[in-house]
Design a protein around this motif. Structure first.
Motif, PDB file in Angstrom:
ATOM      1  N   ILE A   1      31.466   3.916  -2.444  1.00 28.03           N
ATOM      2  CA  ILE A   1      32.326   5.000  -1.974  1.00 28.03           C
ATOM      3  C   ILE A   1      32.880   4.603  -0.598  1.00 28.03           C
ATOM      4  O   ILE A   1      32.113   4.306   0.322  1.00 28.03           O
ATOM      5  CB  ILE A   1      31.544   6.330  -1.847  1.00 28.03           C
ATOM      6  CG1 ILE A   1      30.981   6.692  -3.241  1.00 28.03           C
ATOM      7  CG2 ILE A   1      32.435   7.426  -1.300  1.00 28.03           C
ATOM      8  CD1 ILE A   1      30.026   7.847  -3.213  1.00 28.03           C
ATOM      9  N   GLU A   2      34.185   4.572  -0.511  1.00 25.41           N
ATOM     10  CA  GLU A   2      34.806   4.219   0.758  1.00 25.41           C
ATOM     11  C   GLU A   2      35.109   5.476   1.544  1.00 25.41           C
ATOM     12  O   GLU A   2      35.689   6.422   1.016  1.00 25.41           O
ATOM     13  CB  GLU A   2      36.107   3.448   0.505  1.00 25.41           C
ATOM     14  CG  GLU A   2      35.866   2.092  -0.126  1.00 25.41           C
ATOM     15  CD  GLU A   2      37.162   1.325  -0.319  1.00 25.41           C
ATOM     16  OE1 GLU A   2      38.140   1.580   0.431  1.00 25.41           O
ATOM     17  OE2 GLU A   2      37.201   0.479  -1.226  1.00 25.41           O
ATOM     18  N   GLU A   3      34.663   5.484   2.787  1.00 20.60           N
ATOM     19  CA  GLU A   3      34.954   6.614   3.666  1.00 20.60           C
ATOM     20  C   GLU A   3      36.230   6.356   4.409  1.00 20.60           C
ATOM     21  O   GLU A   3      36.503   5.237   4.841  1.00 20.60           O
ATOM     22  CB  GLU A   3      33.811   6.810   4.652  1.00 20.60           C
ATOM     23  CG  GLU A   3      32.533   7.288   4.037  1.00 20.60           C
ATOM     24  CD  GLU A   3      31.497   7.586   5.098  1.00 20.60           C
ATOM     25  OE1 GLU A   3      31.844   8.169   6.146  1.00 20.60           O
ATOM     26  OE2 GLU A   3      30.346   7.193   4.884  1.00 20.60           O
ATOM     27  N   LYS A   4      37.020   7.378   4.545  1.00 19.95           N
ATOM     28  CA  LYS A   4      38.242   7.246   5.330  1.00 19.95           C
ATOM     29  C   LYS A   4      37.979   7.870   6.691  1.00 19.95           C
ATOM     30  O   LYS A   4      37.479   8.985   6.804  1.00 19.95           O
ATOM     31  CB  LYS A   4      39.391   7.960   4.640  1.00 19.95           C
ATOM     32  CG  LYS A   4      39.782   7.292   3.344  1.00 19.95           C
ATOM     33  CD  LYS A   4      41.027   7.913   2.772  1.00 19.95           C
ATOM     34  CE  LYS A   4      41.409   7.148   1.525  1.00 19.95           C
ATOM     35  NZ  LYS A   4      42.658   7.593   0.974  1.00 19.95           N
ATOM     36  N   LYS A   5      38.302   7.125   7.740  1.00 21.96           N
ATOM     37  CA  LYS A   5      38.105   7.613   9.105  1.00 21.96           C
ATOM     38  C   LYS A   5      39.324   8.368   9.559  1.00 21.96           C
ATOM     39  O   LYS A   5      40.452   7.990   9.271  1.00 21.96           O
ATOM     40  CB  LYS A   5      37.840   6.434  10.055  1.00 21.96           C
ATOM     41  CG  LYS A   5      36.564   5.719   9.713  1.00 21.96           C
ATOM     42  CD  LYS A   5      36.304   4.613  10.701  1.00 21.96           C
ATOM     43  CE  LYS A   5      35.033   3.890  10.341  1.00 21.96           C
ATOM     44  NZ  LYS A   5      34.715   2.839  11.236  1.00 21.96           N
ATOM     45  N   ASP A   6      39.067   9.458  10.230  1.00 26.34           N
ATOM     46  CA  ASP A   6      40.178  10.233  10.819  1.00 26.34           C
ATOM     47  C   ASP A   6      40.718   9.469  11.999  1.00 26.34           C
ATOM     48  O   ASP A   6      40.000   8.960  12.834  1.00 26.34           O
ATOM     49  CB  ASP A   6      39.698  11.611  11.279  1.00 26.34           C
ATOM     50  CG  ASP A   6      39.289  12.470  10.101  1.00 26.34           C
ATOM     51  OD1 ASP A   6      39.814  12.245   8.991  1.00 26.34           O
ATOM     52  OD2 ASP A   6      38.450  13.381  10.309  1.00 26.34           O
ATOM     53  N   GLU A   7      42.026   9.421  12.074  1.00 29.40           N
ATOM     54  CA  GLU A   7      42.626   8.678  13.188  1.00 29.40           C
ATOM     55  C   GLU A   7      43.017   9.572  14.303  1.00 29.40           C
ATOM     56  O   GLU A   7      43.239  10.671  14.325  1.00 29.40           O
ATOM     57  CB  GLU A   7      43.848   7.916  12.688  1.00 29.40           C
ATOM     58  CG  GLU A   7      43.424   6.825  11.746  1.00 29.40           C
ATOM     59  CD  GLU A   7      44.636   6.004  11.298  1.00 29.40           C
ATOM     60  OE1 GLU A   7      45.584   5.806  12.055  1.00 29.40           O
ATOM     61  OE2 GLU A   7      44.588   5.543  10.161  1.00 29.40           O
TER      62      GLU A   7
END
Length: 189
Positions: free
Chosen positions: A183-189
């Motif tokens: 599962i790839e987590e997306k980081k908030d930019e």
């Protein structure tokens, strides 16, 4: 005893009759041998390399060391007792490969039964391994109730007992499974 022309003819006819009976017995045994082989295939092919096209475009290839054609039976089928390898090409020429130690194609139902070291590798490198796999050509659906392992291109692994899926694995259902999911987590930019 007096030999007459009629006795000689009668002796010759008897000799011919006895000879015919013995030769008929030999032929009868040959005929019986043919009838014992009524389960034999109508045709045997060695070293098969078939190419299937649709409107001039290559859609599949099939390779096998041996094929037995039983299309003369009331429930016709073709058997690949020494293994089979099939490559399928989609509209974008992406290749999916299926290999098995044994295969049988039932013509009336369009069902294919693959057995022994069944391996499917899809165009996106998804790899399925099972001891047996069925492919319903009419519904474009693959399924098994046997143990299987699926390795996805992202490193995820699924080991289960039974699954069914559309033939490109876009709609996949596993019955019981364990595995590793990535599962790839997306980081908030």
């Amino acid at each position: 005893m007096k030999l007459t022309y009629s006795n000689i003819i009668s002796g010759i006819v008897t000799l011919i009759g006895v000879t015919m009976l013995f030769s008929c017995e030999g032929n009868l045994q040959e005929v019986r041998a043919f009838s014992l082989e009524e389960d034999a295939p109508q045709a045997i092919a060695q070293g098969i390399n078939l190419k299937f096209t649709d409107s001039g475009r290559l859609v599949a290839t099939l390779q096998s060391p041996k094929m037995l054609d039983y299309s003369n039976k009331s429930f016709p089928y073709r058997e690949f007792p020494e293994g089979v390898e099939v490559e399928f090409f989609d509209e974008k020429n992406r290749k999916n490969t299926v290999e098995a130690d044994y295969g049988i194609v039932y013509e009336q139902t369009n069902l294919i039964d693959l057995q022994g070291n069944v391996v499917i590798i899809t165009a996106d490198s998804t790899r399925l391994e099972a001891s047996q796999l069925f492919w319903d050509q009419d519904r474009n659906w693959v399924f098994t109730d046997k143990p299987n392992t699926i390795r996805f291109p992202n490193g995820a692994l699924n080991q289960g007992q039974g699954f069914d899926s559309n033939q490109n694995f876009g709609n996949f259902r596993s019955r019981t499974n364990t595995g590793i999911q990535i599962i790839e987590e997306k980081k908030d930019e």
